[in-house]
Scaffold this active site. Structure first.
Site, PDB file in Angstrom:
ATOM      1  N   CYS A   1       2.918  -1.116  -3.318  1.00  0.00           N
ATOM      2  CA  CYS A   1       3.535  -2.294  -2.701  1.00  0.00           C
ATOM      3  C   CYS A   1       2.926  -3.631  -3.148  1.00  0.00           C
ATOM      4  O   CYS A   1       3.168  -4.078  -4.254  1.00  0.00           O
ATOM      5  CB  CYS A   1       3.506  -2.141  -1.171  1.00  0.00           C
ATOM      6  SG  CYS A   1       4.737  -3.188  -0.315  1.00  0.00           S
TER       7      CYS A   1
ATOM      8  N   GLU B   1       6.447   4.063   0.443  1.00  0.00           N
ATOM      9  CA  GLU B   1       5.275   3.776   1.273  1.00  0.00           C
ATOM     10  C   GLU B   1       5.600   4.090   2.737  1.00  0.00           C
ATOM     11  O   GLU B   1       6.712   3.858   3.197  1.00  0.00           O
ATOM     12  CB  GLU B   1       4.906   2.294   1.116  1.00  0.00           C
ATOM     13  CG  GLU B   1       3.617   1.892   1.821  1.00  0.00           C
ATOM     14  CD  GLU B   1       3.268   0.421   1.605  1.00  0.00           C
ATOM     15  OE1 GLU B   1       2.099   0.063   1.805  1.00  0.00           O
ATOM     16  OE2 GLU B   1       4.170  -0.368   1.228  1.00  0.00           O
TER      17      GLU B   1
ATOM     18  N   LYS C   1      -4.610   2.168  -1.422  1.00  0.00           N
ATOM     19  CA  LYS C   1      -4.114   0.818  -1.685  1.00  0.00           C
ATOM     20  C   LYS C   1      -5.253  -0.197  -1.699  1.00  0.00           C
ATOM     21  O   LYS C   1      -6.069  -0.249  -0.778  1.00  0.00           O
ATOM     22  CB  LYS C   1      -3.085   0.442  -0.616  1.00  0.00           C
ATOM     23  CG  LYS C   1      -2.369  -0.890  -0.857  1.00  0.00           C
ATOM     24  CD  LYS C   1      -1.318  -1.107   0.221  1.00  0.00           C
ATOM     25  CE  LYS C   1      -0.509  -2.377   0.008  1.00  0.00           C
ATOM     26  NZ  LYS C   1       0.502  -2.561   1.070  1.00  0.00           N
TER      27      LYS C   1
END
Length: 274
Positions: free
Chosen positions: A155, A41, A114
Site C-alpha cells: 500500500c 491488504e 509493511k
C-alpha cells in the site's frame, strides 16, 4: 506465468471475509489457472477500533487467515501471496501488517512487514493513523517463483521510490503490492504511481487493491480498488472493474528483457541510493 488478483471488500466478520476470498480464489483457478494468486491488504478483517484490531490479530505461523492461505496453496498447487494479515506481536500494543507468501506445497516462503505507515489526513478530512496500531517492519523481502524473483511492498510503500530501487537492485522481475488505497488518493495517484514504479524498476508491477466502503465506527471509509498489473514498459495490461471480483494477467519474461535491453538503466545509473 499467470497471476490472478483477488479484489474484495472485507468487513469485521473474518469468517465471512475468508469465505468470500476463498470462493473468488476458486473462481480464478477454474477460469484462468494462475500460477500465483494475490490477495489485497487486510483481506481477513477491516474496520473496527484499535482495541478490536489488537484482539483479532493472531500469531503467525497459525491463525485463520494464515491457515486458509497455506491450505489453499497446498490443496491447489498454486502460489498464494496472502495480501496482508494482522500479525500479533508479543509484548507489544501494536501488530505487524504482514504479507505471507506460500509455495505450491503450502510452505511459507516469505513474510514482509509493511515499512511505511499511513499517517495522513486525506483530502476529505478523514484522519488515518496507522502507526497507532501497526509496528513498522524494516526488512527488504523477495522470493522466487518459477525462475522469477518477486519483491514485496504494501500500500503506502508505493510512494517511496527508495524501497523499489532496493528491490530493483535485488534483481526483482515482479513486484507485488497488496493495498487498501483510499478513494480520495486512489482516484488521482493509484494508476500513475503503479505505472511509475513499473517503469523505473523495469518489472511487472502487480497492485491488488481492496474495494468499496467499510464502516469505522460512525464513519465509512472508501477504498479505490481497480487492481491492476503494469508491464515493464508501464502499460496497464490488466485492470479490475469496480466491485468485488478478480483479474488475471500473464507475466512474460521476454518483455522484461526487452525493456531492459532498450533502456539499460542499471548500466547507466550513477547515483547510489541507500
Amino acid at each position: 506465468m499467470k497471476v490472478s488478483l483477488i479484489q474484495t471488500n472485507p468487513q469485521k466478520d473474518r469468517d465471512e471475509n475468508l469465505r468470500v476470498t476463498r470462493e473468488l480464489m476458486l473462481d480464478a483457478l477454474k477460469t484462468d489457472q494462475p500460477d500465483l494468486i494475490v490477495l489485497p491488504e487486510y483481506f481477513e478483517y477491516y474496520g473496527g477500533t484499535i482495541e478490536e484490531k489488537l484482539a483479532t490479530a493472531e500469531k503467525a505461523p497459525g491463525g485463520a487467515a494464515y491457515t486458509m492461505a497455506s491450505d489453499f496453496a497446498k490443496e491447489h498447487g498454486v502460489y498464494v501471496h496472502a495480501g496482508t494479515i494482522m500479525e500479533k506481536v508479543e509484548g507489544e500494543d501494536r501488530i505487524y501488517n504482514t504479507s505471507f507468501v506460500f509455495d505450491r506445497q503450502g510452505k511459507q516462503v516469505a513474510a514482509y512487514r509493511k515499512i511505511h505507515m499511513f499517517d495522513i489526513v486525506a483530502p476529505d478530512g478523514t484522519a488515518y493513523k496507522e502507526s497507532a496500531s501497526v509496528k513498522p517492519g524494516e526488512d527488504i523481502v523477495t522470493y522466487e517463483i518459477d525462475g522469477l524473483k518477486v519483491g514485496c511492498a504494501i500500500c503506502y510503500d508505493i510512494r517511496f521510490f527508495e524501497l523499489f530501487l532496493q528491490l530493483e537492485k535485488a534483481g526483482c522481475d515482479v513486484i507485488v503490492l497488496p493495498a487498501a488505497f483510499t478513494l480520495q488518493t486512489g482516484k488521482d495517484h493509484w494508476e500513475v504511481l503503479a505505472r511509475a514504479r513499473a517503469i523505473e524498476t523495469q518489472t511487472y508491477f502487480v497492485a491488488c487493491g481492496m474495494t468499496g466502503a467499510t464502516a469505522f465506527g460512525n464513519e465509512k471509509r472508501h477504498c479505490w480498488g481497480h487492481s491492476l498489473v503494469c508491464d515493464p514498459w508501464g502499460h496497464e495490461i490488466a485492470k479490475a472493474s469496480d466491485g468485488v471480483g478478480f483479474v488475471t494477467a500473464r507475466i512474460d519474461p521476454a518483455q522484461i528483457k526487452r525493456a531492459r535491453t532498450l533502456i539499460p538503466m542499471t548500466q547507466h545509473r550513477r547515483l547510489a541510493c541507500a
